[in-house]
Design an enzyme around this catalytic site. Structure first.
Site, mmCIF file in Angstrom:
data_model
loop_
_atom_site.group_PDB
_atom_site.id
_atom_site.type_symbol
_atom_site.label_atom_id
_atom_site.label_comp_id
_atom_site.label_asym_id
_atom_site.label_seq_id
_atom_site.Cartn_x
_atom_site.Cartn_y
_atom_site.Cartn_z
ATOM 1 N N SER A 282 0.848 -1.186 0.000
ATOM 2 C CA SER A 282 0.000 0.000 0.000
ATOM 3 C C SER A 282 0.881 1.232 0.000
ATOM 4 C CB SER A 282 -0.905 0.015 1.239
ATOM 5 O OG SER A 282 -1.559 1.271 1.352
ATOM 6 N N TYR B 55 -1.457 -1.475 10.071
ATOM 7 C CA TYR B 55 -1.677 -1.809 8.659
ATOM 8 C C TYR B 55 -0.415 -1.553 7.837
ATOM 9 C CZ TYR B 55 -3.610 -1.575 3.925
ATOM 10 O OH TYR B 55 -3.850 -1.770 2.597
#
Length: 244
Positions: A139, A152
């Site tokens: 990401s 995350y």
């Protein structure tokens, strides 16, 4: 790409994963549509691919369970004779400040995003046919260091590290290992709960003035999974329209 090629796409019953499965099927690959709990959505996607002239089967597996991942590979081999491409797309994103992050959510995030990716990589490392392709999902938040994203982003940074290392471990077999790191993408999951002013603000952060679309990401995976990407290896492609 030859229709003899076979791809497993994890977490592909909806969103970015579904777009990737459809794109690879359109490229001529036989596709295993992996899902954890969305059996009906996976079946619908398989039917859509078949009606468009492609080949697909569904494969249920919780990627955090190594035995389930192993069985999914075995099912793909039984149905299609082997596996050439693994797209490690399955993941979750739960956000909270570090001080408020709950143990159960931490463990779940590690289990799916990190161990789930590892489980796929370990099977692929021994099962993929020579000159195969592995595409992991990171990401763009890895480099943005935004509040609430600590856990995350940490899992995705670990995925990037494994990507670089496995590319070196599998290079002698002509297998490439790369990662795609999207920015904000207009999926149902991303849009849910965001008002228009929030979406407009996010769009304004991007030099291209828009959110990503699922097909933007599927096109990149198509390149990395295809025959023209043989000299791209150990890379992380930040597919985000220029957000840095």
């Amino acid at each position: 790409m030859s229709s003899s090629k076979v791809a497993i796409v994890t977490g592909s019953s909806r969103g970015i994963g579904a777009a990737i499965a459809k794109r690879l099927a359109g490229d001529g690959l036989k596709v295993v549509v992996n899902y954890s709990g969305s059996a009906s959505a996976a079946a619908k996607l398989v039917d859509e691919i078949e009606k468009a002239g492609g080949h697909a089967i569904s494969g249920q597996a919780d990627v955090s369970d190594p035995n389930a991942v192993r069985r999914m590979f075995e099912s793909a081999e039984a149905a299609y004779g082997g596996v050439d491409v693994l797209v490690n797309n399955a993941g979750i994103m739960k956000l909270a400040p570090v001080a408020q992050f709950e143990d159960a959510v931490f463990d779940q995030t590690i289990a799916i995003n990190l161990k789930g990716t590892f489980n796929g990589l370990r099977e692929a490392a021994t099962r993929l046919r020579n000159r195969g392709r592995i595409i992991n999902f990171s990401s763009s938040v890895v480099g943005l260091y935004q509040p609430t994203y600590a856990v995350y982003a940490a899992t995705k940074a670990a995925v990037e590290a494994m990507t670089h290392i496995l590319a070196k471990e599998l290079g002698s077999r002509g297998i490439t290992v790369n990662a795609v790191a999207p920015g904000p993408v207009a999926t149902e999951l991303f849009l849910d709960g965001k008002d228009q002013s929030t979406l407009d603000r996010i769009k304004q952060m991007n030099p291209l003035g828009r959110l990503g679309e699922v097909d933007d990401i599927a096109q990149i995976v198509s390149l990395l999974a295809g025959p023209d990407s043989g000299w791209i290896n150990g890379q992380v492609i930040r597919a985000n329209g220029g957000v840095v």
